[in-house]
Scaffold this active site. Structure first.
Site, PDB file in Angstrom:
ATOM      1  N   GLY B  75     -44.086 152.396 163.066  1.00 35.21           N
ATOM      2  CA  GLY B  75     -43.588 152.148 164.424  1.00 35.21           C
ATOM      3  C   GLY B  75     -42.608 153.199 164.907  1.00 35.21           C
ATOM      4  CB  CYS B 133     -48.078 157.206 167.359  1.00 36.57           C
ATOM      5  SG  CYS B 133     -47.638 155.835 166.261  1.00 36.57           S
ATOM      6  CE  LYS B 169     -50.454 164.178 163.408  1.00 36.79           C
ATOM      7  NZ  LYS B 169     -49.553 163.951 162.272  1.00 36.79           N
ATOM      8  CB  ILE B 195     -57.177 163.517 162.611  1.00 32.31           C
ATOM      9  CG1 ILE B 195     -57.344 163.106 161.145  1.00 32.31           C
ATOM     10  CG2 ILE B 195     -58.358 164.325 163.092  1.00 32.31           C
ATOM     11  CD1 ILE B 195     -58.556 162.260 160.816  1.00 32.31           C
ATOM     12  N   GLY B 249     -56.275 162.803 154.408  1.00 36.97           N
ATOM     13  CA  GLY B 249     -56.923 162.454 153.147  1.00 36.97           C
ATOM     14  C   GLY B 249     -56.914 163.516 152.068  1.00 36.97           C
TER      15      GLY B 249
END
Lengths: 264, 313
Positions: B75, B133, B169, B195, B249
């Protein structure tokens, strides 16, 4: 991956008017000093040190403080709670002659530590200090263990007024110890660090408390200056060589937003 | 021959000892936390996404794990732009040679401009616009990165006033990501970071019969997102000329090499800090070196990139 467990509370023990131990029937793989993240899925999620862990059962001892714990106080045995962990570093369990110094509501993890040290045949002296008799926790439990137990309050409830640091000072003068284990409020531990500075060769380990959000070392909330180590992964138990380097210790900590808050 | 293999590289004119980047949201809250990450092998630091006012973030649980990765709904907790930049400045006193990206988050262009003015006066080397976000949608609506117009507008307005190179971003949770990447470039972005986390996703506690996360949903990251990150970076790389920080990842040296091959100039390592511990940066650095040794490459630039889509070299 650390599996989340959602299971019924096995038992709740009323330690005092504002302190309860919540037990779970679960074979938690944990060592003294480690913590779990506990949630009721209603009022957030908080870290709690493990105060007892043996024979397929473990307990966390919780002080009633805010919204989270108020909600927890409504729970009964059989109600579900959810936890993940155990997380973090643990006490090393080194030493044959061990001095354990506890302060206030931070003392319960030393009970788990005492039991594990006794299993290893260590000789334990444990000092339990608090403001008043009501704040002095786990007395009867410690008294049942085969260890040298000393208690003291600021208010002088047992004759003498003082802190666990005062007793520690005397014990360190009169006796030889292999290691000192400490769990207490930050300013009390700061006083212990100053005291232990007079004993340069003596190993010690402190159990720290900081705001923790993720508990898995990624959010960065619980890093401690100047080392930048995370108290949820490299801590919450830190050894002497680390503790001696800490500059924020006893000075400030960072809150949920990461804003510095200074100790008064 | 091991001695001559170097993983140091340059990004928008700044030297870095490793192509690994700490992405926004991971560890970058305090100056000492940043230092700890660099001491353990990371090349470039991104701060938490800073907002005009401080944010405590969502209540817990903010993390939900599963076999392939994790969800988070931190958050955007951060101490606000003033204190957050102070942490960056304190870090730069100790490690002035390490590039730092100040990440900022807002919901409208004027606020991004105000944040950029603050960043201008800091020791940061780059500004990153977090337009993506996925964890604050209840509060702020869909991420801005979903709208080509918003990406263009915010990037160009910040570029106009920023003294620092601008990194935009982007979110993977869109259609036509390569078009958005191109729009960011054409609006003046000096680089892209992609990403952000996927989804959001949801996991359920079947005993409590409730979502695990307090926010119900959270951004998906970890090993499972790597194929999508690779595809997204590759498609953007095929369309734009500006460098890309590829993140998503990456957990090993071979993952990092894959990310470089997809077209990334630098490689973000975030969630792997959990599974791999703080030693993950050194481990990935070494994995990249081992790959380079195998094919006798001396520098990161020699690692081949895929041929661009549509045959563009």
């Amino acid at each position: 991956m650390v599996k989340r467990n959602t299971i019924p509370i096995a038992e709740i023990v009323e330690e005092s008017a504002t302190l309860r131990t919540f037990y779970f029937q679960h074979d938690l793989k944990a060592s003294p000093g480690q913590f779990i993240m506990l949630t009721d899925f209603e009022q957030g999620e908080k870290p709690f040190s493990i105060s007892e862990c043996e024979a397929g059962r473990f307990g966390v001892t919780i002080k009633k403080l805010g919204k989270f714990t108020s909600n927890l106080w409504e729970k009964k045995a059989g109600n579900l709670l959810s936890f993940r962990g155990a997380y973090g570093s643990s006490f090393s369990l080194q030493g044959k002659r061990c001095l354990l110094i506890g302060g206030g509501y931070a003392t319960p993890p030393l009970y788990f530590l005492s039991k594990e040290l006794m299993r290893k045949g260590a000789n334990i002296t444990l000092v339990n200090g608090a403001r008043t008799k009501e704040d002095l926790v786990f007395c009867s439990r410690f008294e049942e263990l085969e260890l040298m137990y000393k208690k003291i309050t600021d208010a002088g409830c047992f004759g003498r007024a003082g802190t666990s640091v005062d007793i520690a000072r005397e014990l360190l003068t009169e006796n030889e110890y292999d290691i000192v284990y400490v769990s207490g409020p930050e300013l009390m531990m700061k006083a212990m660090r100053d005291l232990l500075a007079e004993y340069p060769g003596l190993e010690y380990e402190f159990l720290f408390e900081r705001y923790m959000k993720c508990a898995i070392g990624i959010c960065g909330n619980c890093t401690i200056d100047p080392l930048g180590i995370r108290l949820c992964v490299e801590g919450p138990v830190l050894a002497r060589d680390q503790v001696e380097q800490l500059t924020e210790f006893g000075e400030y900590h960072r809150n949920a937003a990461g804003t510095k808050e200074y100790f008064k | 021959m091991k001695g001559i293999i170097s993983i140091s590289t340059e990004f928008l004119g700044k030297k870095t000892k490793s192509p690994l980047v700490l992405p926004a949201g991971i560890m970058g809250m305090t100056w000492s936390g940043m230092k700890f990450v660099v001491e353990n092998g990371c090349g470039i630091i991104t701060s938490k996404s800073l907002t005009l006012e401080l944010r405590t973030g969502h209540p817990g649980p903010v993390i939900a794990e599963f076999e392939g990765g994790m969800l988070n709904c931190m958050g955007l907790c951060n101490p606000g732009i003033i204190d957050g930049l102070q942490e960056i400045n304190d870090f730069k006193v100790l490690m002035p040679e390490v590039p730092v990206i100040a990440s900022v988050f807002a919901t409208k262009a004027e606020d991004f401009e105000e944040l950029a003015r603050h960043v201008n006066d800091s020791e940061a080397d780059f500004i990153e616009l977090n337009l993506s976000c996925p964890n604050v949608m209840d509060e702020f609506g869909m991420p801005l990165a979903g709208s080509i117009d918003m990406v263009k507008d915010i990037t160009s307005r910040v570029k106009a006033i920023s003294k620092l190179p601008v990194i935009t971003k982007l979110s993977p949770n869109v259609t036509g990501l390569d078009g958005i990447a191109l729009a960011a470039q054409n609006a003046g972005a000096d680089a892209l970071c992609m990403i952000n986390t996927l989804g959001p996703g949801m996991l359920i506690d079947i005993d409590m019969v409730k979502p695990v996360l307090s926010n119900r949903t959270g951004g998906l990251s970890g090993a499972c997102v790597k194929p999508i990150a690779l595809r997204a970076v590759y498609e953007a790389y095929s369309r734009v000329k500006i460098p890309i920080i590829g993140t998503g990842g990456v957990e090993s040296g071979s993952d990092a090499v894959e990310m470089l091959m997809s077209g990334a100039a630098l490689v973000g390592v975030g969630s792997a800090v959990y599974q791999g511990g703080i030693g993950i940066f050194e481990k990935i650095n070494q994995g990249i070196r081992d790959y380079m040794a195998k094919y006798k490459y001396n520098s990161i630039d020699q690692i081949p990139r895929l041929e661009k889509l549509d045959g563009e070299a």
